[in-house]
Design a protein around this motif. Structure first.
Motif, PDB file in Angstrom:
ATOM      1  N   PHE A  79       0.793  -1.504  -0.007  1.00 12.00           N
ATOM      2  CA  PHE A  79      -0.145   0.002  -0.165  1.00 12.00           C
ATOM      3  C   PHE A  79       0.812   1.165  -0.066  1.00 12.00           C
ATOM      4  O   PHE A  79       0.403   2.261  -0.371  1.00 12.00           O
ATOM      5  CB  PHE A  79      -1.409  -0.187   0.892  1.00 12.00           C
ATOM      6  N   PRO A  80       1.606   1.331   0.684  1.00  9.66           N
ATOM      7  CA  PRO A  80       2.393   2.331   0.638  1.00  9.66           C
ATOM      8  C   PRO A  80       3.297   2.988  -0.822  1.00  9.66           C
ATOM      9  O   PRO A  80       3.006   4.025  -0.885  1.00  9.66           O
ATOM     10  CB  PRO A  80       3.874   2.347   1.402  1.00  9.66           C
ATOM     11  N   ILE A  81       3.722   2.175  -1.226  1.00  7.95           N
ATOM     12  CA  ILE A  81       4.367   1.532  -3.042  1.00  7.95           C
ATOM     13  C   ILE A  81       3.607   2.257  -3.719  1.00  7.95           C
ATOM     14  O   ILE A  81       4.006   3.198  -4.568  1.00  7.95           O
ATOM     15  CB  ILE A  81       4.898   0.614  -2.974  1.00  7.95           C
ATOM     16  N   ALA A  82       2.405   1.280  -3.776  1.00 13.31           N
ATOM     17  CA  ALA A  82       0.788   2.034  -4.055  1.00 13.31           C
ATOM     18  C   ALA A  82       0.052   3.466  -4.586  1.00 13.31           C
ATOM     19  O   ALA A  82      -0.568   4.475  -4.904  1.00 13.31           O
ATOM     20  CB  ALA A  82      -0.566   1.190  -4.282  1.00 13.31           C
ATOM     21  N   SER A  83       0.719   4.236  -2.879  1.00 12.65           N
ATOM     22  CA  SER A  83       0.250   5.410  -2.538  1.00 12.65           C
ATOM     23  C   SER A  83       0.720   6.302  -2.328  1.00 12.65           C
ATOM     24  O   SER A  83       0.849   7.637  -2.690  1.00 12.65           O
ATOM     25  CB  SER A  83      -0.976   5.146  -1.430  1.00 12.65           C
ATOM     26  N   ILE A  84       2.217   6.460  -2.949  1.00 16.79           N
ATOM     27  CA  ILE A  84       3.245   7.303  -2.239  1.00 16.79           C
ATOM     28  C   ILE A  84       2.689   8.190  -3.477  1.00 16.79           C
ATOM     29  O   ILE A  84       3.233   9.864  -3.250  1.00 16.79           O
ATOM     30  CB  ILE A  84       4.616   6.655  -1.985  1.00 16.79           C
ATOM     31  N   ALA A  85       3.022   7.712  -4.691  1.00 21.18           N
ATOM     32  CA  ALA A  85       2.979   8.992  -5.994  1.00 21.18           C
ATOM     33  C   ALA A  85       1.684  10.080  -5.651  1.00 21.18           C
ATOM     34  O   ALA A  85       1.798  11.396  -5.352  1.00 21.18           O
ATOM     35  CB  ALA A  85       2.921   8.187  -6.902  1.00 21.18           C
ATOM     36  N   MET A  86       0.908   9.439  -5.001  1.00 16.52           N
ATOM     37  CA  MET A  86      -1.131  10.263  -4.704  1.00 16.52           C
ATOM     38  C   MET A  86      -0.402  10.739  -3.785  1.00 16.52           C
ATOM     39  O   MET A  86      -0.820  12.204  -3.255  1.00 16.52           O
ATOM     40  CB  MET A  86      -1.384   9.133  -4.265  1.00 16.52           C
ATOM     41  N   VAL A  87       0.504  10.592  -2.256  1.00 14.04           N
ATOM     42  CA  VAL A  87       0.704  10.869  -1.362  1.00 14.04           C
ATOM     43  C   VAL A  87       1.475  12.228  -1.084  1.00 14.04           C
ATOM     44  O   VAL A  87       1.568  13.416  -0.669  1.00 14.04           O
ATOM     45  CB  VAL A  87       1.099  10.217   0.061  1.00 14.04           C
ATOM     46  N   ASN A  88       2.727  11.515  -2.227  1.00  8.96           N
ATOM     47  CA  ASN A  88       3.531  13.085  -1.972  1.00  8.96           C
ATOM     48  C   ASN A  88       2.865  13.973  -3.059  1.00  8.96           C
ATOM     49  O   ASN A  88       3.809  15.613  -3.184  1.00  8.96           O
ATOM     50  CB  ASN A  88       4.651  12.360  -2.396  1.00  8.96           C
ATOM     51  N   SER A  89       1.868  13.748  -4.517  1.00  2.62           N
ATOM     52  CA  SER A  89       1.653  15.238  -5.488  1.00  2.62           C
ATOM     53  C   SER A  89       0.548  15.351  -4.325  1.00  2.62           C
ATOM     54  O   SER A  89       0.584  16.787  -4.548  1.00  2.62           O
ATOM     55  CB  SER A  89       1.656  14.414  -6.015  1.00  2.62           C
ATOM     56  N   VAL A  90      -0.189  15.364  -3.455  1.00  4.04           N
ATOM     57  CA  VAL A  90      -0.849  16.226  -2.664  1.00  4.04           C
ATOM     58  C   VAL A  90      -0.012  16.785  -1.658  1.00  4.04           C
ATOM     59  O   VAL A  90       0.291  18.565  -1.601  1.00  4.04           O
ATOM     60  CB  VAL A  90      -1.395  15.307  -2.163  1.00  4.04           C
ATOM     61  N   PRO A 137      -5.307   6.536   6.355  1.00  2.00           N
ATOM     62  CA  PRO A 137      -5.884   5.165   6.268  1.00  2.00           C
ATOM     63  C   PRO A 137      -4.766   4.163   5.097  1.00  2.00           C
ATOM     64  O   PRO A 137      -4.366   2.951   5.836  1.00  2.00           O
ATOM     65  CB  PRO A 137      -7.224   4.967   4.825  1.00  2.00           C
ATOM     66  N   PHE A 138      -4.000   4.716   4.390  1.00  2.00           N
ATOM     67  CA  PHE A 138      -3.229   3.579   4.414  1.00  2.00           C
ATOM     68  C   PHE A 138      -2.100   3.559   5.368  1.00  2.00           C
ATOM     69  O   PHE A 138      -1.380   1.776   5.324  1.00  2.00           O
ATOM     70  CB  PHE A 138      -1.651   4.405   2.705  1.00  2.00           C
ATOM     71  N   ASP A 139      -2.006   4.951   6.054  1.00  2.26           N
ATOM     72  CA  ASP A 139      -0.455   4.335   6.940  1.00  2.26           C
ATOM     73  C   ASP A 139      -1.241   2.998   8.175  1.00  2.26           C
ATOM     74  O   ASP A 139      -0.885   2.278   8.446  1.00  2.26           O
ATOM     75  CB  ASP A 139       0.202   5.952   7.475  1.00  2.26           C
ATOM     76  N   LEU A 140      -2.748   3.240   8.711  1.00  2.00           N
ATOM     77  CA  LEU A 140      -2.966   2.122   9.115  1.00  2.00           C
ATOM     78  C   LEU A 140      -2.552   1.212   9.071  1.00  2.00           C
ATOM     79  O   LEU A 140      -2.205   0.296  10.030  1.00  2.00           O
ATOM     80  CB  LEU A 140      -4.457   3.086   9.910  1.00  2.00           C
ATOM     81  N   ILE A 141      -3.224   0.563   7.281  1.00  2.00           N
ATOM     82  CA  ILE A 141      -2.895  -0.800   7.032  1.00  2.00           C
ATOM     83  C   ILE A 141      -1.240  -0.904   6.926  1.00  2.00           C
ATOM     84  O   ILE A 141      -1.160  -2.025   7.128  1.00  2.00           O
ATOM     85  CB  ILE A 141      -3.586  -0.795   5.611  1.00  2.00           C
ATOM     86  N   LYS A 142      -0.465   0.056   6.605  1.00  2.46           N
ATOM     87  CA  LYS A 142       0.712  -0.218   6.885  1.00  2.46           C
ATOM     88  C   LYS A 142       0.911  -0.686   8.598  1.00  2.46           C
ATOM     89  O   LYS A 142       1.500  -1.943   8.681  1.00  2.46           O
ATOM     90  CB  LYS A 142       1.691   0.331   6.695  1.00  2.46           C
ATOM     91  N   VAL A 143       0.348  -0.079   9.330  1.00  2.00           N
ATOM     92  CA  VAL A 143       0.896  -0.170  10.578  1.00  2.00           C
ATOM     93  C   VAL A 143       0.603  -1.570  10.745  1.00  2.00           C
ATOM     94  O   VAL A 143       1.314  -2.539  11.274  1.00  2.00           O
ATOM     95  CB  VAL A 143       0.403   0.176  11.584  1.00  2.00           C
ATOM     96  N   ARG A 144      -0.643  -1.759  10.586  1.00  2.00           N
ATOM     97  CA  ARG A 144      -1.161  -3.178  11.241  1.00  2.00           C
ATOM     98  C   ARG A 144      -0.336  -4.370  11.213  1.00  2.00           C
ATOM     99  O   ARG A 144      -0.708  -5.157  11.390  1.00  2.00           O
ATOM    100  CB  ARG A 144      -2.731  -3.104  10.727  1.00  2.00           C
ATOM    101  N   CYS A 169      -7.370  -6.488   5.150  1.00  2.00           N
ATOM    102  CA  CYS A 169      -7.102  -5.857   6.057  1.00  2.00           C
ATOM    103  C   CYS A 169      -8.010  -4.273   6.005  1.00  2.00           C
ATOM    104  O   CYS A 169      -8.779  -4.279   7.632  1.00  2.00           O
ATOM    105  CB  CYS A 169      -5.495  -4.889   6.130  1.00  2.00           C
ATOM    106  N   ALA A 170      -8.548  -4.063   5.331  1.00  2.16           N
ATOM    107  CA  ALA A 170      -9.022  -2.333   4.913  1.00  2.16           C
ATOM    108  C   ALA A 170     -10.774  -2.550   5.490  1.00  2.16           C
ATOM    109  O   ALA A 170     -11.429  -2.320   5.680  1.00  2.16           O
ATOM    110  CB  ALA A 170      -8.703  -2.075   3.538  1.00  2.16           C
ATOM    111  N   VAL A 171     -11.002  -3.503   4.159  1.00  4.50           N
ATOM    112  CA  VAL A 171     -12.469  -4.167   4.556  1.00  4.50           C
ATOM    113  C   VAL A 171     -12.092  -4.815   5.657  1.00  4.50           C
ATOM    114  O   VAL A 171     -13.491  -4.680   6.732  1.00  4.50           O
ATOM    115  CB  VAL A 171     -12.301  -6.113   3.634  1.00  4.50           C
TER     116      VAL A 171
END
Ligand SMILES: C[N+](C)(C)CCCC[C@H](N)C(=O)O
Length: 307
Positions: A79-90, A137-144, A169-171
């Protein structure tokens, strides 16, 4: 017959776009690679912060390797890999646009008319505040997932891990705790990221200005070093709230839940002493330098190539 001039021009422009596309692609790849290489450090950090069974970095590494093999260090990475581009562009997008609103200068013009540190800090805090709601949400799932210490190949009869993967995990969190459950720890994350991303950008700007002549672009080496130190400086200040954030994110799973950020701070400090607020600082600094060096290099290059 020679091609018509405008055809040449079109070809040239297409070629330039392709080159830019490759550059952008390469830099996002570099960012993702940095994240992959940094992930084992992140896993050790999260475990040290939330579990009391480890004596230190080495002990945590050895136990993780023995029970879960090398794969154990990479849990929760997708999830961090999939979301990093979005999080960093925000983050970088809001930062850059806030600076634009505050100083009325574009990225290019800012070299000749550098913004004040107050403006850089305010823009950094704004970017930090906004990105939290993408990151949480991505960070929460990563940590769990990072905290699941069950080995991949389980001996027969042993219970399976609670979460089968990031989507499961998310579901599960959504079903058990509702949409708000996915934002567990988000308040601590806001407190962690808003001021420290201000510090992040101020450190970066300050270090770049120290080693760059007025009006010039910083060299790639400067960007790498300034980015790396910006990562370390901001993480150093962020660590106490990072510990609290990770504990609150895990609290949903335990019988013993905290009443909030303050309660978590007080009870952690009472039980484990003030040292608890610095758990994971060393290992996280080792991760922060390369990850943030690459992040800033791609930011500078992408902005320059987009013009
Ligand atoms: C502000 N704070 C220190 C929390 C984070 C700053 C760096 C963020 C970066 N994506 C990383 O993972 O290192």
């Amino acid at each position: 017959m020679s091609p018509r001039p405008h055809a040449c021009l079109t070809q040239y422009l297409v070629w330039r776009r392709l080159q830019r596309g490759q550059l952008e692609f390469l830099w996002s790849l570099a960012g993702a690679l940095g994240l992959v290489l940094g992930h084992p450090f992140d896993t050790v950090k999260v475990r040290l912060q939330t579990q009391t069974t480890y004596r230190g970095i080495i002990d945590c590494m050895v136990k993780t390797y023995r029970h879960e093999s090398l794969l154990g260090f990479f849990k929760g990475m997708s999830f961090p890999i999939a979301s990093i581009a979005m999080v960093n562009s925000v983050l970088f997008g809001v930062y850059s646009n806030t600076l634009l609103a505050l100083t009325a200068t574009s990225h290019q013009e800012r070299r000749a008319q550098p913004p004040s540190y107050i403006h850089v800090f305010t823009a950094g805090c704004t970017g930090g505040f906004v990105q939290v709601y993408c990151l949480a949400p991505f960070d929460l799932i990563k940590v769990r997932l990072q905290n699941q210490t069950e080995p991949r190949a389980r001996p027969p009869g042993s219970p399976p891990p609670r979460y089968r993967g990031p989507v499961h995990c998310a579901v599960s969190i959504f079903q058990e705790e509702g949409p708000r459950g996915l934002f567990r720890g988000a308040w601590a994350l806001t407190l962690r990221d808003t001021p420290t991303l201000g510090i992040y950008f101020v450190t970066y700007e300050w270090l770049c200005r120290q080693s760059t002549r007025d009006g010039q672009d910083p060299s790639p080496a400067t960007v790498l070093v300034a980015g790396g130190f910006a990562g370390i400086a901001s993480w150093a200040v962020a660590t106490p709230l990072d510990v609290i954030k990770s504990r609150l994110q895990m609290a949903g799973l335990k019988r013993r839940a905290y009443r909030g950020v303050l309660d978590c701070m007080v009870s952690s400090a009472r039980q484990e002493g003030l040292g608890v607020f610095f758990r994971g600082l060393t290992i996280n600094s080792a991760r922060a330098f390369p990850v943030n060096a690459v992040t800033f290099l791609s930011y500078e290059y992408l902005l320059r190539s987009w013009g």
